[in-house]
Scaffold this active site. Sequence first.
Site, PDB file in Angstrom:
ATOM      1  N   GLU A 112     -27.958   3.585  17.603  1.00 59.68           N
ATOM      2  CA  GLU A 112     -26.876   2.851  17.361  1.00 59.68           C
ATOM      3  C   GLU A 112     -25.594   3.151  17.884  1.00 59.68           C
ATOM      4  O   GLU A 112     -24.860   2.400  18.376  1.00 59.68           O
ATOM      5  CB  GLU A 112     -26.855   2.434  15.775  1.00 59.68           C
ATOM      6  CG  GLU A 112     -27.998   1.793  15.076  1.00 59.68           C
ATOM      7  CD  GLU A 112     -29.032   2.725  14.853  1.00 59.68           C
ATOM      8  OE1 GLU A 112     -30.060   2.184  14.121  1.00 59.68           O
ATOM      9  OE2 GLU A 112     -29.079   3.957  15.019  1.00 59.68           O
TER      10      GLU A 112
ATOM     11  N   HIS B 297     -10.652  -4.827  -6.238  1.00 56.15           N
ATOM     12  CA  HIS B 297      -9.336  -5.085  -5.185  1.00 56.15           C
ATOM     13  C   HIS B 297      -9.882  -5.186  -3.681  1.00 56.15           C
ATOM     14  O   HIS B 297     -10.881  -4.745  -3.622  1.00 56.15           O
ATOM     15  CB  HIS B 297      -8.388  -3.864  -5.452  1.00 56.15           C
ATOM     16  CG  HIS B 297      -8.992  -2.589  -4.721  1.00 56.15           C
ATOM     17  ND1 HIS B 297      -9.987  -1.853  -5.361  1.00 56.15           N
ATOM     18  CD2 HIS B 297      -8.571  -1.854  -3.729  1.00 56.15           C
ATOM     19  CE1 HIS B 297     -10.066  -0.754  -4.606  1.00 56.15           C
ATOM     20  NE2 HIS B 297      -9.223  -0.646  -3.569  1.00 56.15           N
TER      21      HIS B 297
ATOM     22  N   ASN C  69       0.867  -1.236   0.099  1.00 52.28           N
ATOM     23  CA  ASN C  69       0.201   0.022  -0.107  1.00 52.28           C
ATOM     24  C   ASN C  69       0.889   1.283  -0.128  1.00 52.28           C
ATOM     25  O   ASN C  69       1.712   1.327   0.735  1.00 52.28           O
ATOM     26  CB  ASN C  69      -0.844  -0.055   1.226  1.00 52.28           C
ATOM     27  CG  ASN C  69      -2.299   0.846   1.323  1.00 52.28           C
ATOM     28  OD1 ASN C  69      -1.933   2.033   0.813  1.00 52.28           O
ATOM     29  ND2 ASN C  69      -3.144   0.523   1.526  1.00 52.28           N
TER      30      ASN C  69
ATOM     31  N   HIS D 117     -14.384 -17.759   9.103  1.00 45.37           N
ATOM     32  CA  HIS D 117     -15.509 -17.238   8.617  1.00 45.37           C
ATOM     33  C   HIS D 117     -15.393 -15.970   7.815  1.00 45.37           C
ATOM     34  O   HIS D 117     -14.377 -15.221   8.135  1.00 45.37           O
ATOM     35  CB  HIS D 117     -16.558 -17.014   9.768  1.00 45.37           C
ATOM     36  CG  HIS D 117     -16.306 -16.107  11.008  1.00 45.37           C
ATOM     37  ND1 HIS D 117     -15.188 -16.586  11.887  1.00 45.37           N
ATOM     38  CD2 HIS D 117     -16.322 -14.903  11.169  1.00 45.37           C
ATOM     39  CE1 HIS D 117     -15.041 -15.646  12.900  1.00 45.37           C
ATOM     40  NE2 HIS D 117     -15.902 -14.732  12.394  1.00 45.37           N
TER      41      HIS D 117
ATOM     42  N   GLN E 161      -7.916  -5.042   0.556  1.00 45.03           N
ATOM     43  CA  GLN E 161      -6.631  -4.666   1.127  1.00 45.03           C
ATOM     44  C   GLN E 161      -6.202  -5.762   2.312  1.00 45.03           C
ATOM     45  O   GLN E 161      -7.184  -6.437   2.763  1.00 45.03           O
ATOM     46  CB  GLN E 161      -6.943  -3.384   1.901  1.00 45.03           C
ATOM     47  CG  GLN E 161      -7.017  -2.254   1.086  1.00 45.03           C
ATOM     48  CD  GLN E 161      -6.963  -0.908   1.770  1.00 45.03           C
ATOM     49  OE1 GLN E 161      -6.131  -0.444   2.505  1.00 45.03           O
ATOM     50  NE2 GLN E 161      -8.244  -0.085   1.545  1.00 45.03           N
TER      51      GLN E 161
ATOM     52  N   PHE F 218     -28.501   3.823   8.545  1.00 42.37           N
ATOM     53  CA  PHE F 218     -27.450   4.559   8.885  1.00 42.37           C
ATOM     54  C   PHE F 218     -27.329   4.069  10.433  1.00 42.37           C
ATOM     55  O   PHE F 218     -28.430   3.934  11.039  1.00 42.37           O
ATOM     56  CB  PHE F 218     -28.024   6.190   9.157  1.00 42.37           C
ATOM     57  CG  PHE F 218     -27.965   6.874   7.499  1.00 42.37           C
ATOM     58  CD1 PHE F 218     -26.734   7.375   7.285  1.00 42.37           C
ATOM     59  CD2 PHE F 218     -29.000   6.747   6.791  1.00 42.37           C
ATOM     60  CE1 PHE F 218     -26.515   8.062   6.023  1.00 42.37           C
ATOM     61  CE2 PHE F 218     -29.009   7.329   5.556  1.00 42.37           C
ATOM     62  CZ  PHE F 218     -27.608   7.985   5.088  1.00 42.37           C
ATOM     63  N   MET F 219     -25.998   3.815  10.789  1.00 42.27           N
ATOM     64  CA  MET F 219     -26.000   3.574  12.126  1.00 42.27           C
ATOM     65  C   MET F 219     -25.312   4.693  12.828  1.00 42.27           C
ATOM     66  O   MET F 219     -24.266   5.109  12.843  1.00 42.27           O
ATOM     67  CB  MET F 219     -24.687   2.702  12.078  1.00 42.27           C
ATOM     68  CG  MET F 219     -24.992   1.055  11.485  1.00 42.27           C
ATOM     69  SD  MET F 219     -26.134   0.346  12.445  1.00 42.27           S
ATOM     70  CE  MET F 219     -26.173  -1.250  11.774  1.00 42.27           C
TER      71      MET F 219
END
Length: 366
Positions: free
Chosen positions: A332, A178, A89, A311, A180, A327-328
């Site tokens: 939340e 892609h 990166n 997992h 990461q 929306f969190m």
Amino acid sequence: MESSPAGEEEEGGGRFCASEHQHARYNPLRDDWVLVSAHRVKRPWQGQLEKPPPEDVPRWDPNNPLCPGATRANGEVNPQYKGTFVFPNDFPALQPDAPEPGDSDHPLFRAAAARGVCKVMCFHPWSDLTLPLMSLAEIRAVIDAWAELVAELGASYPWVQIFENKGAMMGCSNPHPHCQVWASSFLPNEARLEDRTQRQHLSQHGVPMLLEYAEQEARRKERLVVENADWLVLVPYWATWPYQTLLLPRRHVCRLQDLREGERDSLASIMQKLLIKYDNLFEISFPYSMGWHGAPTGPYLEEDCGHWQLHAHYYPPLLRSATVRKFMVGYEMLAQAQRDLTPEQAAEHLRSLPEVHYKQRAKEMS
């Protein structure tokens, strides 16, 4: 917090129905609760509308730093790669030689060393081809590259996090397919939490948590999305995001590099089917953040990590359409997670979708 079993008479009258009445569900993997308020999905929406992802992404762009032959920000020129391509990166969040912070003068002001490496992996040389549109052989190549990276970086680092942010809605600034890979000298918060809860479950019940959970969900069926001989995909009982899914092996497997040849082939198949269903839900290139969790590496390779089960988490934000997201915020952020349709409803929606991509169907009809 204790919740009442579905169908029992509730104090105050009436019979409980999960799709109509709010209730809380326990997430044993995170040791927390989610509020399920399925009736809220009926409310009219007058909030923010998202911009659908572009459909006209060029196959190759000399100015796209992820394309073959393109020049990246550091001046390096990408090779004319034909399959997967892994490189450091150019703007890493972790570096291997960062100095250690000094000693703290107070327990409320603690700091610790954080070292590591960050890599980028391109799935394919074409910018207009996402995972659900790739061939099974191409997806299998991605899986093999993932396993190689976990083995390579995991030889030195205790945690290797593979993750894909797909779509601008998830903060992805480049449409080229892609992911990461960040390897760290420490166990991140989510890894430490899952290590603790899975270890406790094995100690108390004598079976790995997610192995038992996969067996239960395979039998119950109501939250299954797709399955094959080696894998199953389901909307977790405790899902937070609207169409969140959990990808689980049927066999006890601790790490990606432990997968057998046949399991890698069947993983490519089930990933393709899931991601086609995701795209077909609103007939767009479906945004999500996904990542793999497996047993820690580095010094943990010499320890018993049998409480772990490999997992993958998929966290998509869309709720009602290609332009309305969950929306969190508010409750939340300040209280606990809340969702607007039941996991069973979400699983039924996904399960009913065709396994042929909408773009392929459009080609066949034209």
